[in-house]
Design an enzyme around this catalytic site. Structure first.
Site, PDB file in Angstrom:
ATOM      1  N   TYR A 428      12.799 -41.164  -9.621  1.00 11.92           N
ATOM      2  CA  TYR A 428      12.582 -40.515 -10.775  1.00 11.92           C
ATOM      3  C   TYR A 428      12.840 -41.291 -12.104  1.00 11.92           C
ATOM      4  O   TYR A 428      13.068 -41.018 -13.157  1.00 11.92           O
ATOM      5  CB  TYR A 428      13.445 -39.299 -10.961  1.00 11.92           C
ATOM      6  CG  TYR A 428      13.060 -38.245  -9.712  1.00 11.92           C
ATOM      7  CD1 TYR A 428      12.045 -37.631  -9.631  1.00 11.92           C
ATOM      8  CD2 TYR A 428      14.076 -37.948  -8.818  1.00 11.92           C
ATOM      9  CE1 TYR A 428      11.777 -36.704  -8.786  1.00 11.92           C
ATOM     10  CE2 TYR A 428      13.989 -37.348  -7.908  1.00 11.92           C
ATOM     11  CZ  TYR A 428      12.657 -36.495  -7.768  1.00 11.92           C
ATOM     12  OH  TYR A 428      12.413 -35.566  -6.742  1.00 11.92           O
ATOM     13  N   HIS A 429      12.963 -42.831 -11.845  1.00 12.41           N
ATOM     14  CA  HIS A 429      13.051 -43.622 -12.985  1.00 12.41           C
ATOM     15  C   HIS A 429      11.935 -44.499 -13.129  1.00 12.41           C
ATOM     16  O   HIS A 429      12.202 -45.658 -13.663  1.00 12.41           O
ATOM     17  CB  HIS A 429      14.205 -44.746 -12.645  1.00 12.41           C
ATOM     18  CG  HIS A 429      15.511 -44.086 -12.150  1.00 12.41           C
ATOM     19  ND1 HIS A 429      16.768 -44.653 -11.610  1.00 12.41           N
ATOM     20  CD2 HIS A 429      15.971 -42.693 -12.426  1.00 12.41           C
ATOM     21  CE1 HIS A 429      17.781 -44.008 -11.406  1.00 12.41           C
ATOM     22  NE2 HIS A 429      17.243 -42.786 -12.162  1.00 12.41           N
ATOM     23  N   PHE A 430      10.683 -43.752 -13.289  1.00  9.83           N
ATOM     24  CA  PHE A 430       9.484 -44.505 -13.474  1.00  9.83           C
ATOM     25  C   PHE A 430       9.456 -44.988 -15.055  1.00  9.83           C
ATOM     26  O   PHE A 430       9.983 -44.243 -15.843  1.00  9.83           O
ATOM     27  CB  PHE A 430       8.251 -43.757 -13.303  1.00  9.83           C
ATOM     28  CG  PHE A 430       8.405 -42.309 -13.751  1.00  9.83           C
ATOM     29  CD1 PHE A 430       7.778 -42.046 -14.638  1.00  9.83           C
ATOM     30  CD2 PHE A 430       8.748 -41.281 -12.875  1.00  9.83           C
ATOM     31  CE1 PHE A 430       7.824 -40.487 -15.515  1.00  9.83           C
ATOM     32  CE2 PHE A 430       8.790 -39.853 -13.566  1.00  9.83           C
ATOM     33  CZ  PHE A 430       8.406 -39.665 -14.592  1.00  9.83           C
TER      34      PHE A 430
END
Length: 499
Positions: A428-430
């Site tokens: 979830y660190h895009f």
């Protein structure tokens, strides 16, 4: 704070910020010290839903998503990997694991930020919404497992990005209450901020000044309304002059490039496919999209009744390349959870791109991250699995469980390559899509347009620190101060020119 569009119609503001998320809220608070600010958020207020801010419900928003109203909006990249983005005031800081850790000193040097101001901006955030955690039994077991697996030294509690195992900050206080970026709005001048909720920006409104496009304001819709019923809000404009302020996109790594494209700023051929009039042929919009590949190992296959737990400790290994954390995540609303140890690759080389799916700003754009497409990433994924397997299979975790964990992962390096391809997940660190140099300049202004900036995760070339939240919170404050200084200097220069 209002959802009533009539309260902003016909009004103008010194600054309009699109996206009340992790960076947008501290940015709005900072600019409001001297100027009027309209902050437009597509989601609702988290303060009306107490479960969102209660630690025992961590992870619940991930279980219940829909197209238009859920606080977490689900999307599946073209890689086939499910993912989420925040759709609520506070953005992803309202639904994430709340782990707080600063970027490395090396990262700050490389991006060319003012180190003293960066430190002050981090401290401004920390004084309001960040805490030192009280370690749970699970976190203590994970910490021992990281050390047992050789992720050394032990650095105790630290804000900083240092090699080894450490306890990080958290946005959950000792009463288990989550604090979010929207809490930082209280540090601004409340008489200068209007927060418009449940409104989705459709595109940016421009005017011409000679041969250059100048931002005039934004066009938006009700998030639950018709795409054809649009409203407009404008920047303050002195008589016989152009606006002095900016529209600032803080809509995230998917939202900000999407809004630029919907406004006619992006690759010409792509915009023509959607009959969007070209304003500026800016080929970098939507390019350089990245997501850190993650591999989760579930350490007990059967769900059990246990409260969810976000991570409190982290392992930073192999010259900062690997980040390891332990989670207890809900799998249903009846308090059943799974324990897992997850690892991410901090510096992937593989990149993808973002494109429009349609012209409805409420719908997700199409994004391809190209996980593990580069051979180097795949090789490092094999090393990642070998390390996370050591952590998950450690004596410390076995002692916590009261039994040896079942880790059904091969030891064969060739088979591990296939394991990586099949099991790669998001962390979830895009980030990316509005890169410095190709879309924005070093002052975060969109190249070739006057009065438009981007301040959020879409501007990052890598995910800083262990988790990007701390740095995005800092970035909102930091860029706000930079803009205030810029306005002050321009004003001083103007008064010298016209004494």
């Amino acid at each position: 704070m209002t959802s009533n569009i009539k309260e902003v119609l016909g009004k103008s503001f010194d600054y309009i910020i699109v996206g009340g998320g992790t960076a947008g809220c501290p940015l709005a608070a900072t600019l409001s010290e001297k100027f009027s600010v309209l902050l437009i958020e597509r989601g609702g207020s988290p303060y009306e839903n107490p479960t969102l801010l209660d630690k025992k419900y961590f992870g619940f928003p991930f279980l219940q998503t829909d197209d238009f109203s859920s606080v977490a909006q689900r999307f599946i990249s073209k890689d086939g990997v499910p993912n989420l983005r925040g759709r609520v005031l506070g953005g992803t800081s309202t639904i994430n694991a709340g782990f707080y850790s600063r970027a490395s000193a090396d990262f700050i040097k490389r991006v060319g930020w003012d180190e003293k101001l960066v430190k002050e901006a981090y401290e401004w955030v920390e004084s309001k919404i960040v805490f030192k955690p009280l370690l749970t039994k699970w976190s203590s077991a994970v910490m021992s497992a990281l050390l047992e697996a050789g992720i050394l030294p032990f650095n105790g509690f630290s804000w900083d990005h240092v090699a080894g195992t450490k306890i990080g900050g958290t946005v959950f206080d000792s009463d288990r209450k989550r604090h979010i970026s929207a809490d930082l709005l209280e540090r601004g001048n409340s008489s200068n901020i209007v927060v418009l909720l449940n409104a989705t920006v459709k595109n940016i409104v421009f005017q011409r000044d000679g041969n250059k496009s100048v931002v005039r304001g934004v066009r938006f819709i009700k998030s639950n309304g018709s795409i054809n019923q649009t409203y407009e809000a404008y920047l303050s404009q002195p008589e016989n002059s152009i606006p002095q302020g900016d529209v600032i996109l803080s809509a995230g790594a998917l939202g900000s490039p999407q809004i630029l494209l919907l406004s006619g700023i992006g690759p010409r051929a792509h915009l023509e496919n959607f009959s969007i009039p070209l304003l500026l042929d800016l080929k970098g919009v939507g390019q350089d999209m990245q997501d850190n590949p993650g591999i989760p190992l579930i350490i007990r296959a059967k769900p059990e009744h246990r409260l969810p737990e976000p991570p409190q400790v982290v392992g930073i290994a192999k010259d900062f390349k690997f980040i390891v954390e332990g989670f207890v995540l809900p799998v249903s609303f009846n308090a059943t959870t799974l324990m897992r140890v997850s690892i991410k690759l901090a510096f992937p080389e593989s990149k993808g791109k973002l494109e429009l799916n349609n012209t409805d700003p409420r719908q997700n754009p199409v994004v391809l991250f190209n996980y593990l497409a580069e051979e180097k990433d795949l090789r490092e994924c094999v090393q990642m699995v070998q390390l996370v397997k050591k952590v998950a299979g450690s004596r410390s975790i076995a002692r916590f469980l009261g039994t040896k964990p079942r880790i059904n992962v091969t030891s064969n390096p060739n088979e591990l390559r296939n394991f990586c391809r099949k099991n790669v997940r998001t962390y979830y660190h895009f980030h990316g899509g509005c890169s410095i140099g190709s879309v924005i300049d070093r002052d975060y202004r969109v190249i070739g347009v006057k009065g438009l900036r981007v301040v959020d995760g879409s501007t990052l070339s890598e995910s800083p620190g262990t988790n990007p939240m701390a740095t995005l919170l800092m970035l909102g404050r930091y860029q706000g101060i930079k803009i205030l200084e810029e306005r002050e200097n321009a004003s001083a220069f103007g008064s010298q020119q016209h004494p």
